[in-house]
Write a protein that holds these residues in place. Structure first.
Motif, PDB file in Angstrom:
ATOM      1  N   VAL A 147      65.146  32.492  21.300  1.00  0.00           N
ATOM      2  CA  VAL A 147      65.813  33.776  21.075  1.00  0.00           C
ATOM      3  C   VAL A 147      65.254  34.816  22.049  1.00  0.00           C
ATOM      4  CG1 VAL A 147      66.258  35.616  19.421  1.00  0.00           C
ATOM      5  CG2 VAL A 147      66.122  33.246  18.633  1.00  0.00           C
ATOM      6  N   HIS A 148      66.127  35.423  22.819  1.00  0.00           N
ATOM      7  CA  HIS A 148      65.765  36.588  23.624  1.00  0.00           C
ATOM      8  C   HIS A 148      66.454  37.828  23.069  1.00  0.00           C
ATOM      9  CE1 HIS A 148      64.901  33.898  27.386  1.00  0.00           C
ATOM     10  NE2 HIS A 148      64.006  33.776  26.453  1.00  0.00           N
ATOM     11  N   LEU A 150      68.263  41.275  22.860  1.00  0.00           N
ATOM     12  CA  LEU A 150      68.215  42.524  23.623  1.00  0.00           C
ATOM     13  C   LEU A 150      67.004  42.564  24.547  1.00  0.00           C
ATOM     14  CD1 LEU A 150      69.527  45.380  23.882  1.00  0.00           C
ATOM     15  CD2 LEU A 150      67.812  46.149  22.228  1.00  0.00           C
ATOM     16  N   PRO A 153      61.978  39.145  20.581  1.00  0.00           N
ATOM     17  CA  PRO A 153      61.492  39.552  19.257  1.00  0.00           C
ATOM     18  C   PRO A 153      60.094  40.186  19.349  1.00  0.00           C
ATOM     19  CG  PRO A 153      62.516  37.389  19.125  1.00  0.00           C
ATOM     20  CD  PRO A 153      62.405  37.731  20.595  1.00  0.00           C
ATOM     21  N   GLU A 154      59.851  41.106  18.450  1.00  0.00           N
ATOM     22  CA  GLU A 154      58.535  41.753  18.320  1.00  0.00           C
ATOM     23  C   GLU A 154      58.180  41.716  16.833  1.00  0.00           C
ATOM     24  OE1 GLU A 154      56.298  42.778  20.296  1.00  0.00           O
ATOM     25  OE2 GLU A 154      57.249  43.134  22.244  1.00  0.00           O
ATOM     26  N   MET A 155      58.093  40.486  16.308  1.00  0.00           N
ATOM     27  CA  MET A 155      57.999  40.311  14.856  1.00  0.00           C
ATOM     28  C   MET A 155      56.784  40.986  14.251  1.00  0.00           C
ATOM     29  SD  MET A 155      59.213  36.376  14.446  1.00  0.00           S
ATOM     30  CE  MET A 155      60.537  35.739  15.491  1.00  0.00           C
ATOM     31  N   MET A 158      57.305  44.427  12.440  1.00  0.00           N
ATOM     32  CA  MET A 158      58.164  44.681  11.268  1.00  0.00           C
ATOM     33  C   MET A 158      57.356  45.443  10.204  1.00  0.00           C
ATOM     34  SD  MET A 158      58.681  41.399   8.767  1.00  0.00           S
ATOM     35  CE  MET A 158      58.722  40.003   9.843  1.00  0.00           C
ATOM     36  N   HIS A 176      52.806  52.404  15.240  1.00  0.00           N
ATOM     37  CA  HIS A 176      53.411  52.428  13.909  1.00  0.00           C
ATOM     38  C   HIS A 176      52.429  52.618  12.763  1.00  0.00           C
ATOM     39  CE1 HIS A 176      56.012  49.549  16.380  1.00  0.00           C
ATOM     40  NE2 HIS A 176      56.670  50.674  16.337  1.00  0.00           N
TER      41      HIS A 176
ATOM     42  N   ASN B 220      63.629  46.334  11.126  1.00  0.00           N
ATOM     43  CA  ASN B 220      63.080  44.980  10.948  1.00  0.00           C
ATOM     44  C   ASN B 220      63.958  43.935  11.627  1.00  0.00           C
ATOM     45  OD1 ASN B 220      60.802  45.803   9.620  1.00  0.00           O
ATOM     46  ND2 ASN B 220      61.402  45.044   7.596  1.00  0.00           N
ATOM     47  N   LEU B 221      65.261  44.098  11.531  1.00  0.00           N
ATOM     48  CA  LEU B 221      66.151  43.155  12.222  1.00  0.00           C
ATOM     49  C   LEU B 221      65.917  43.204  13.729  1.00  0.00           C
ATOM     50  CD1 LEU B 221      69.488  43.714  10.255  1.00  0.00           C
ATOM     51  CD2 LEU B 221      67.895  41.792  10.062  1.00  0.00           C
ATOM     52  N   VAL B 222      65.705  44.394  14.271  1.00  0.00           N
ATOM     53  CA  VAL B 222      65.417  44.529  15.704  1.00  0.00           C
ATOM     54  C   VAL B 222      64.136  43.768  16.043  1.00  0.00           C
ATOM     55  CG1 VAL B 222      64.748  46.159  17.531  1.00  0.00           C
ATOM     56  CG2 VAL B 222      66.630  46.730  15.969  1.00  0.00           C
ATOM     57  N   CYS B 223      63.114  43.911  15.196  1.00  0.00           N
ATOM     58  CA  CYS B 223      61.833  43.241  15.468  1.00  0.00           C
ATOM     59  C   CYS B 223      61.951  41.720  15.367  1.00  0.00           C
ATOM     60  CB  CYS B 223      60.758  43.734  14.494  1.00  0.00           C
ATOM     61  SG  CYS B 223      60.245  45.436  14.804  1.00  0.00           S
ATOM     62  N   VAL B 224      62.717  41.228  14.409  1.00  0.00           N
ATOM     63  CA  VAL B 224      62.759  39.780  14.182  1.00  0.00           C
ATOM     64  C   VAL B 224      63.719  39.087  15.145  1.00  0.00           C
ATOM     65  CG1 VAL B 224      63.360  37.966  12.530  1.00  0.00           C
ATOM     66  CG2 VAL B 224      62.071  39.970  11.767  1.00  0.00           C
ATOM     67  N   LEU B 225      64.913  39.653  15.322  1.00  0.00           N
ATOM     68  CA  LEU B 225      65.981  38.932  16.028  1.00  0.00           C
ATOM     69  C   LEU B 225      66.307  39.502  17.391  1.00  0.00           C
ATOM     70  CD1 LEU B 225      68.736  37.993  13.471  1.00  0.00           C
ATOM     71  CD2 LEU B 225      67.791  36.571  15.278  1.00  0.00           C
ATOM     72  N   SER B 226      65.856  40.714  17.666  1.00  0.00           N
ATOM     73  CA  SER B 226      66.185  41.370  18.929  1.00  0.00           C
ATOM     74  C   SER B 226      67.689  41.334  19.209  1.00  0.00           C
ATOM     75  CB  SER B 226      65.397  40.692  20.064  1.00  0.00           C
ATOM     76  OG  SER B 226      65.439  41.461  21.237  1.00  0.00           O
ATOM     77  N   LEU B 254      60.834  52.642  14.955  1.00  0.00           N
ATOM     78  CA  LEU B 254      60.401  51.831  16.099  1.00  0.00           C
ATOM     79  C   LEU B 254      59.464  52.626  17.008  1.00  0.00           C
ATOM     80  CD1 LEU B 254      63.705  49.957  17.001  1.00  0.00           C
ATOM     81  CD2 LEU B 254      61.701  49.026  15.818  1.00  0.00           C
ATOM     82  N   VAL B 258      59.824  49.237  21.144  1.00  0.00           N
ATOM     83  CA  VAL B 258      60.778  48.318  21.766  1.00  0.00           C
ATOM     84  C   VAL B 258      61.621  49.147  22.726  1.00  0.00           C
ATOM     85  CG1 VAL B 258      62.618  46.644  21.367  1.00  0.00           C
ATOM     86  CG2 VAL B 258      60.812  46.931  19.655  1.00  0.00           C
TER      87      VAL B 258
END
Lengths: 296, 296
Positions: A147-148, A150, A153-155, A158, A176, B220-226, B254, B258
């Protein structure tokens, strides 16, 4: 004989291997990360003797990195806080010096790919690899592909519920505060308890709290990505007592809502350590080089 | 002339269309969800006149559902709390009755696929579709393919920080209490404020709180799935004032970590309503039927 190279490009050390699989490593070297010029020159020196047989290099890099194939800065380390490394063209430099294609990835995506090729995720096509150490990062493979999206991921960043009463610690993330990394990475353990995590005994309350945050994060990953496995690596996860505790928290938090044997009686095979251990990163980079065509 | 069918199988209503695209719909029908026998019989009656030309059906179904192609209960609605619908073989029934292949998906995955084919996500290959209504659900497309993984995503049940002091409401989710759905779906709005969300004026504090929870979830969706885009639909999102507020919360949460123009000056094109509006579900089901081969 066709050879491939793997480079784990970390913020404190680089590891290089040349070979054609985890049991066919011809050479291996490890050196500290100094300036980009010096460090990348050592990488080139390492691979030069094999240049005639080298088919491709894989790099798993610290970040943030630019993974967009169409971007003018594709293959760069970009806005890193690490002094001297901002806007470093890792991929371009190595391609020019060694005349081989370079597959460039985040460190955690490379490690995930290594576990997929040779480790704990060979039998699944949708999974997550999370490393818990100085920072927290995650890589994901979905339907057999990294998965790339955008950016990548920066999990680790979260947000998870933080009970301020039970844990008044404000978190260490400079961006954060109390994101997951700010609450649960190695530096947070050290700052909260006044000593390095390695020194805290198994029965210290630190570990239940740590398992709570990591378990909440894993439960969120289950909700968002529905992974078929979750691999937890990195220095903090060497504390093996965390595994059963995290599994319990995940079951607690999900409360039976997501129904699958993997989350119930088979959870010990669901939340697991990396099979490649500390080699997941560099072997993953090697795997990226070997799988080069399927990554484009 | 080759025709395709789309079925939005909802817990309160079914919508059926037959045609070959959003501007080529030959017929459309909507009826309440009663018993499985009666409801599925109406579906069959609707499609029967077109049976000779029908190539495939797509179903976007309420759940939980079984999406595993190898499972003996593939295509079933499984452990739903909806009376009478437990363990209903939707796919098998329709295939037997109409002799066409049936593509079976979650309602939110179907809607995501509709937005990808004809709506707000045509130009991206990794994105999320979230619906906020009676419940909260999410579907994801990653690298151009729908995400199933272990079961299917259940994004509505992720946990986000809940400030009990500012919002002592304990949440409405029967499984989790204050998961995202428990804090931010329509029933939570109604229970917290003592009236249906539609009746609360734009300047009521409900909407900032609602935007806070949804913004935390989106972050959180941005962090996990980008994801390259996030589509927010469903009844609650008809309150359009939520969009600018959610975008602000996402940027706040954020905190610039990101980095991408999509999250900065272009955020109005990043967090968007569904272009297909209320038709995303049934048109998405139609799109699944038309794209049948690429889904296997």
């Amino acid at each position: 004989m066709p050879l491939f190279g793997g480079i784990e490009a970390g913020g404190t050390k680089f590891v290089c291997v040349v070979g054609s699989g985890p049991t066919r490593i011809l050479a291996r070297e490890r050196f500290p990360t100094t300036t980009p010029q010096e460090t990348l020159a050592r990488v080139v020196d390492f691979f030069r003797p094999y240049a005639d047989d080298l088919q491709a290099l894989g790099v798993g890099s610290f970040g943030p990195v630019d993974l967009h194939p169409d971007s003018p800065t594709h293959g760069f380390i970009t806005t890193t806080p690490k002094p001297g490394w901002q806007h470093t063209n890792v991929k371009g430099f190595l391609e020019d010096a060694l005349h081989v294609p370079v597959m460039f990835e985040t460190d955690v995506n490379a490690a995930a790919w290594g576990e997929h090729r040779w480790g704990a995720a060979q039998d699944v096509d949708t999974f997550v690899y999370v490393t818990v150490g100085t920072g927290i990062g995650g890589g994901a493979v979905v339907n057999g592909r990294l998965v790339h999206g955008l950016v990548h991921p920066e999990m680790g960043h979260m947000r998870v519920p933080h009970d301020w009463e039970a844990d008044p610690f404000q978190g260490t993330c400079p961006f954060h505060g109390d994101c997951l990394e700010g609450l649960a990475a190695g530096p947070a353990l050290a700052a909260r308890w006044g000593m390095r995590g390695e020194l805290l005994p198994d029965d210290h309350p630190a570990w239940d709290l740590e398992a709570r945050y990591l378990g909440l994060a894993v439960a969120n990953l289950v909700c968002v990505l529905s992974p078929q496995r979750i691999i937890l690596g990195g220095g903090v996860m060497r504390r093996t007592t965390l595994f059963p505790r995290i599994r319990r928290v995940v079951q607690d938090v999900l409360a039976g809502y997501v129904r699958d044997p993997a989350l119930e009686e088979q959870i010990e095979a669901y939340i697991v350590p990396p099979a490649l251990g500390d080699d997941a990163g560099v072997l993953g980079a090697l795997a990226l080089a070997m799988d080069a065509p399927s990554q484009d």
